[in-house]
Design a protein around this motif. Structure first.
Motif, PDB file in Angstrom:
ATOM      1  N   VAL A  96      -1.761  -4.165   7.247  1.00  0.00           N
ATOM      2  CA  VAL A  96      -0.944  -5.513   6.540  1.00  0.00           C
ATOM      3  C   VAL A  96       0.274  -5.408   6.891  1.00  0.00           C
ATOM      4  O   VAL A  96       1.213  -6.147   6.117  1.00  0.00           O
ATOM      5  CB  VAL A  96      -1.464  -4.307   4.545  1.00  0.00           C
ATOM      6  N   LEU A 107      -5.274 -11.801   7.289  1.00  0.00           N
ATOM      7  CA  LEU A 107      -6.098 -10.253   7.067  1.00  0.00           C
ATOM      8  C   LEU A 107      -8.295 -10.640   6.633  1.00  0.00           C
ATOM      9  O   LEU A 107      -8.607 -11.336   6.322  1.00  0.00           O
ATOM     10  CB  LEU A 107      -6.139  -9.472   5.521  1.00  0.00           C
ATOM     11  N   VAL A 121      -3.318  -3.178   0.373  1.00  0.00           N
ATOM     12  CA  VAL A 121      -2.993  -4.743   0.057  1.00  0.00           C
ATOM     13  C   VAL A 121      -2.263  -4.681  -1.752  1.00  0.00           C
ATOM     14  O   VAL A 121      -1.271  -5.771  -1.367  1.00  0.00           O
ATOM     15  CB  VAL A 121      -4.661  -5.976  -0.830  1.00  0.00           C
ATOM     16  N   GLY A 127       2.724  -3.431   0.037  1.00  0.00           N
ATOM     17  CA  GLY A 127       1.553  -4.871   0.124  1.00  0.00           C
ATOM     18  C   GLY A 127       1.739  -6.152  -0.003  1.00  0.00           C
ATOM     19  O   GLY A 127       2.835  -6.070   0.969  1.00  0.00           O
ATOM     20  N   LEU A 128       0.799  -6.591  -0.816  1.00  0.00           N
ATOM     21  CA  LEU A 128       1.246  -8.257  -0.085  1.00  0.00           C
ATOM     22  C   LEU A 128       1.006  -9.254  -1.246  1.00  0.00           C
ATOM     23  O   LEU A 128       0.790  -9.852  -1.761  1.00  0.00           O
ATOM     24  CB  LEU A 128      -0.344  -9.022   1.096  1.00  0.00           C
ATOM     25  N   ALA A 283      -3.064 -12.908  -2.826  1.00  0.00           N
ATOM     26  CA  ALA A 283      -1.773 -12.642  -1.942  1.00  0.00           C
ATOM     27  C   ALA A 283      -1.173 -13.270  -1.177  1.00  0.00           C
ATOM     28  O   ALA A 283      -1.324 -14.147  -1.337  1.00  0.00           O
ATOM     29  CB  ALA A 283      -3.086 -10.725  -1.143  1.00  0.00           C
ATOM     30  N   ILE A 287      -7.770 -13.481   2.553  1.00  0.00           N
ATOM     31  CA  ILE A 287      -8.215 -11.557   2.921  1.00  0.00           C
ATOM     32  C   ILE A 287      -9.688 -11.993   3.003  1.00  0.00           C
ATOM     33  O   ILE A 287     -10.558 -12.094   2.492  1.00  0.00           O
ATOM     34  CB  ILE A 287      -8.100 -11.111   2.126  1.00  0.00           C
TER      35      ILE A 287
END
Length: 322
Positions: A96, A107, A121, A127-128, A283, A287
């Motif tokens: 991350v 990711l 995440v 996080g994202l 995000a 991902i």
């Protein structure tokens, strides 16, 4: 341009995934932080996707374990960057961090649990997160069905509220657009096609459709509530007398909750022979979620979806600067 090998082409019924991979190969590969690729399946996924120029992987995990897996599986990882970590939680955090530092455009889940990766995440400070609710989409390649079906949310949001579903729907629409779907037709599913005050999912479906009418949700035509049969079968829609651009022709299916979505996706997989590529949206970057049970082509398709999303974001960012 590299081509899919024979093992990835072995099932002609799933040519929609093959076409998706080939379209993604026309885009620059996505710089991808691969979190904890410490088993053969997850490491093979990253290596094969890199060979097809879908991703440029950074392997994040205990270096000795990664190299031991590569040696045992006969995988050449000599040209890929490895970022050493102590354990799976550390792998998730460092993967991350690569995104936050601008070193990765996507990711990818390795052999760690999904919960471990998603905890990193959604961490509030490191996080994202974005303004959007994080949600999951399956892109289902169903034999005999003319086009892929996007199903959301069957993996992240357990019992989403109406507010959550606004983002779930918009995330799925944006995904469909990134994949090149011309007309996005969203069916809000329930057990019936009429609004019933005793069935909350029908009321939420009607509200979402009105939000689309008022441009609170954009980029698609919505209809609901719809039962599954009259969402995807023109014959079933005709029998029920449902006339709409979506009924019988939906390419995005929004389920009431995780249980319904999970059962729908697994029913298609195990009873209809469908494959299910997975992606998490909402995000900062896409991902890639793969399963050890997935066929190689399915895992590659998940990478291809991330590539198409990354390309769409570049176009959007460039347009915003003009």
């Amino acid at each position: 341009m590299p081509e899919l090998d024979a093992s990835a082409r072995r099932n002609d019924a799933h040519d929609k995934y093959r076409q998706l991979v080939e379209r993604a190969q026309s885009q620059p590969p996505a710089r991808t932080a691969v979190a904890h690729p410490c088993d053969e399946v997850s490491l093979e996924s990253a290596v094969e996707a890199a060979k097809l120029r879908l991703i440029e992987p950074i392997l994040v995990g205990p270096e000795r374990r990664i190299r031991a897996v590569a040696d045992q599986a006969g995988l050449d990882i000599s040209c890929y960057e490895i970022m050493d970590s102590s354990h799976s939680h550390d792998s998730a955090a460092k993967a991350v961090a690569l995104v936050r530092e601008g070193r990765a455009d996507a990711l990818m889940k390795g052999s760690l649990h999904t919960d471990e990766l998603m905890a990193a995440v959604v961490a509030r400070d490191t996080g994202l997160r974005t303004a959007r609710r994080v949600s999951h989409c399956f892109i289902m390649d169903v034999p005999g069905h003319p086009q892929p079906l996007i199903i959301s949310d069957a993996a992240v949001n357990i019992a989403p509220s109406l507010k959550d579903k606004i983002d779930i729907v918009q995330n799925a629409i944006d995904l469909a657009k990134a994949l090149g779907v011309g007309e996005v037709r969203v069916a809000i599913l329930s057990a019936m096609e009429t609004v019933n005050p005793d069935v909350p999912s029908t009321i939420e479906a009607a509200a979402l459709c009105k939000m689309a009418d008022r441009k609170q949700i954009s980029g698609a035509v919505l209809d609901g509530p719809l039962a599954l049969d009259n969402a995807i079968s023109p014959e079933a829609a005709a029998v029920k007398g449902i006339a709409s651009p979506v009924a019988g022709r939906a390419n995005v299916l929004i389920v009431p909750d995780l249980e319904a979505g999970n059962m729908l996706a697994k029913s298609l997989s195990f009873l209809a022979g469908a494959d299910a590529a997975g992606i998490v949206l909402g995000a900062r970057v896409p991902i890639i979620l793969t399963s050890r049970a997935d066929a190689l082509l399915t895992r590659l398709a998940s990478c291809a979806v991330a590539v198409m999303l990354a390309a769409a974001r570049r176009v959007s960012a460039a347009a915003a600067l003009q």
